[in-house]
Each structure stands twice: as C-alpha cells, then as structure tokens.
Design an enzyme around this catalytic site. Structure first.
Site, PDB file in Angstrom:
ATOM      1  N   ASP A 104       0.660  -1.545  -0.294  1.00 33.63           N
ATOM      2  CA  ASP A 104      -0.157   0.479  -0.181  1.00 33.63           C
ATOM      3  C   ASP A 104       0.848   1.598   0.246  1.00 33.63           C
ATOM      4  O   ASP A 104       0.307   2.570   0.386  1.00 33.63           O
ATOM      5  CB  ASP A 104      -0.994   0.811   1.223  1.00 33.63           C
ATOM      6  N   GLU A 140      -2.261   4.830   3.504  1.00 35.65           N
ATOM      7  CA  GLU A 140      -1.678   2.993   2.649  1.00 35.65           C
ATOM      8  C   GLU A 140      -3.620   2.898   2.641  1.00 35.65           C
ATOM      9  O   GLU A 140      -3.538   2.289   1.570  1.00 35.65           O
ATOM     10  CB  GLU A 140      -0.964   2.955   3.979  1.00 35.65           C
TER      11      GLU A 140
END
Length: 400
Positions: A104, A140
C-alpha cells in the site's frame, strides 16, 4: 483466466520502492525466477533510497532497472506524481506482460496506476488488507483500496483479506489466498550468514539479556505520539534493568531524532539507527516482546511466536488480534507501560499468552506464499492451472 502468449519468457515488472516492499516482493521474485515461462525484472523507484538495495541483497537479488529517485518532498501529491511519471516511462520502454506491486505504498499505487493505464494486468501482492477507516492509516488505507480497483489478480495473504475483497465487490475468481510472503522472507533472512556476522547481533548475544524490540515510524504517529511512545520505552527501561531494549529507529531523520532524544543515555537501550533486514530478522527471532507501529513487523513477529504491542489506534492485521498474538495499545504512555508490564510478568490477564517460541499457530502464513504467488501469476498469464490456496485452518488443526 488466460491471455495471449508471446514468444519466449513473459517479462514481468516487479515494482519495489520501499524497504517493506523489498522484503515482501523478494520471495515472489525468487519463485518467479524458477518458472521456465517467466522473466521477472525488479524495478526500483528509489522511494526509500539505498536501503532497498541492501534488503534485496539479503536474498541474492538486485535491481534490474533502477529509476531516478524522486526529489525529496514532504508532499504526497508531489511524490505520487514523480513516481507515476517514472514508472510510466519504464513501462513504455519494453514489451511487458504484467506488473506486480506489493502492499500500500506510494510506489505500489504509482506502479498499479501506470500498469493499468498501459493496459497491462496488475498483480497485487498482499491484497485485501483493510482497517475500515479511510483516513487511518494515512495514506495507506486509501492506497490499498485504489490499487484493488485496477488489479487483475489479488493475492490475498489470508482468508480474511479475501473476504474484505469480496465485500468490496471484487470478484472471487480473481483472488488467490497465498499466505503472506513476509513469513517466507523473515525466516530466510534470519538464517543468512550475514545476519550471524552482524556486529549488532553479536553485541546483543554477548550481553545475553532478553531483548525487547521497538520500532516507531508511521506518519500518523509523527510528533507527540512518537514522543509518548519513546517516553514509555524510557520508563520501561528504568523499571527493567535486566532487559535490553533495541530501538531500531526509522531512516527519516526527524522521526529518528524524536525517538533518540527521549532515549539517549539510558544504559540498557540500544539505538543503532536503521538496522539491515537480515540482522533485524535474527534479532526478532530471539526477542521476548515487540512494541511497534509497523504492520509488517506484526506479521514477522508471528513467525517466531512473539507477542506484539501495537502502538496504533487500529490495525489492518486483525488476524493477530483474533489469535491474541497482538494487542492494540495506542500511543498513551500509561497504556503502553501497563501492557508491557503485563506481558513481561507472564501475560496473566487479558493479554495472556503461552510461552514462546511458536506458542500459537501463525495466522499469516506457512512459508510458501512466494511459491503460490508465482503459480498464480502463471495462471493469470495462461501457463498453468489455478493453484491450490493456503488454508490456515489446516495448520491450526495440525497444531492441536
């Protein structure tokens, strides 16, 4: 799931920008290299600088294509734009068959978007993690959701991650549960000769005291939260002179300064700065307790049966919470100290844990995630059948 084949090996761009990406992508690249149909090339973006090369070298790997590192900027939009431009230029320069991204990070987001916009199938390693809060962890959680929307193949580390993808409306046919590649990586790295020769490893082994491993780096903890975490570690070090507190500071100089300013001069606190992955893995394998805000370390600790105190308000690694190998404690000094005292006293209470090592089945994998990930890529590109998936319940049954 098939696609038109090309002559020779299929060239696959494996995008790596940060230290955790290097760790978790390495087992996938190593397994892809064993496939007669695959030509995996590691494309480094420079997001985390030279440390990525150091991590790759732990696994006998190096960058095949090193992009120009982004100019230093605290602006996420600027960083994202720079990385997207660089990866796009790389993908235009050769006949690629697929793009593989991990996790991420901003590099993963840029890699997935560049791949999608170049009409290449995107493979997402460690797909399906969700905290449930779009702004936490930031950025993220948003990154991983956006990557999912443009991915052709989701390599979910656990059944829960697969369930998250299904709830998000993503096809189960395009998802393979592999286990987490970090379990493969941390065991391999900790056994390497380089880890045993490392001076920090030798120093801690010479001291002989039980080790508490501490890390803190997440953006949402910058500022006062990291200072509170550091003050909690200082208090614990004064209470427990019999322990060695190994504080592996982040490479970001402002984060490192905030941590070390609270802990410098304490006799049983080691402040080595950033620690290379192989020795860190060996140190982790011999630790008593981990205090961290890192997602990856939550998983790595589970490979060794280690209890983890997570200094965050939430975590997408909920499997560890469910198996009671991890516990959310936030960033308040009193809460961190109380939870650590409970564990160090033997874990009597809410966070009761059996003695390590390998006290509970690992909820994150069995060390074969890289193998399954490579097989799934072969299925995506039409070279083999759909691979068998990881079933953690089978591991749990055998451990009973």
């Amino acid at each position: 799931m098939t696609s038109e084949r090309t002559h020779g090996r299929d060239r696959i761009a494996c995008i790596v920008g940060t230290r955790p990406e290097a760790v978790k992508m390495a087992p996938v690249v190593l397994e892809l290299r064993k496939q007669e149909w695959a030509e995996p090339l590691i494309v480094t973006t420079g997001q985390h600088g030279p440390v990525v090369g150091e991590v790759l070298s732990c696994f006998g790997l190096r960058a095949d294509i090193a992009l120009t590192p982004p100019r230093r900027s605290e602006s996420l939009p600027t960083l994202t734009a720079q990385l997207l431009h660089q990866v796009d230029g790389c993908l235009r320069g050769a006949r690629w068959r697929a793009v593989v991204v991990q996790g991420d990070t901003t590099s993963a987001l840029a890699g997935s978007m560049a791949g999608f916009l170049s009409s290449l199938p995107v493979v997402h390693v460690e797909a399906g993690l969700r905290s449930g809060d779009l702004g936490n962890p930031f950025p993220e959680e948003a990154h991983r959701r956006m990557i999912a929307q443009v991915s052709a193949l989701h390599l979910a580390p656990t059944p829960l991650a697969e369930s998250n993808l299904r709830k998000g409306g993503l096809s189960g046919e395009a998802t393979v549960v592999t286990g987490n590649t970090v379990i493969d990586a941390v065991v391999l790295a900790g056994r390497s000769p380089a880890a045993a020769r490392d001076q920090l490893v030798r120093r801690t082994e010479t001291i002989g005291a039980p080790v508490v491993v501490v890390t803190a780096h997440r953006r949402e903890n910058w500022g006062e939260p990291i200072s509170r975490i550091s003050r909690a570690i200082a208090e614990l070090s004064r209470r427990h002179r019999e322990l060695t507190f190994l504080v592996a500071a982040h490479m970001n100089p402002s984060v490192r300064s905030a941590v070390e300013s609270e802990l410098r001069g304490l006799p049983n606190v080691l402040l080595p700065g950033p620690v290379a992955y192989a020795p860190f893995s060996r140190l982790l394998s011999r630790a008593r307790l981990v205090i961290t805000d890192s997602g990856g370390i939550q998983e790595e600790a589970a490979a060794f049966g280690l209890p983890v105190l997570v200094t965050r308000e939430n975590t997408e690694r909920v499997e560890g919470l469910e198996q009671r190998v991890a516990r959310l404690v936030g960033t308040r000094e009193a809460a961190i100290v109380a939870a650590a005292e409970e564990e160090l006293a033997g874990g009597h209470g809410e966070f009761a844990l059996p003695p390590r090592p390998n006290a509970r089945p690992n909820p994150y994998g069995d060390g074969r995630a890289g193998e399954r990930s490579a097989a799934a890529c072969g299925w995506l590109l039409g070279h083999r059948d759909r691979p068998a998936e990881w079933r953690p319940e089978a591991v749990n049954e055998r451990s009973r």
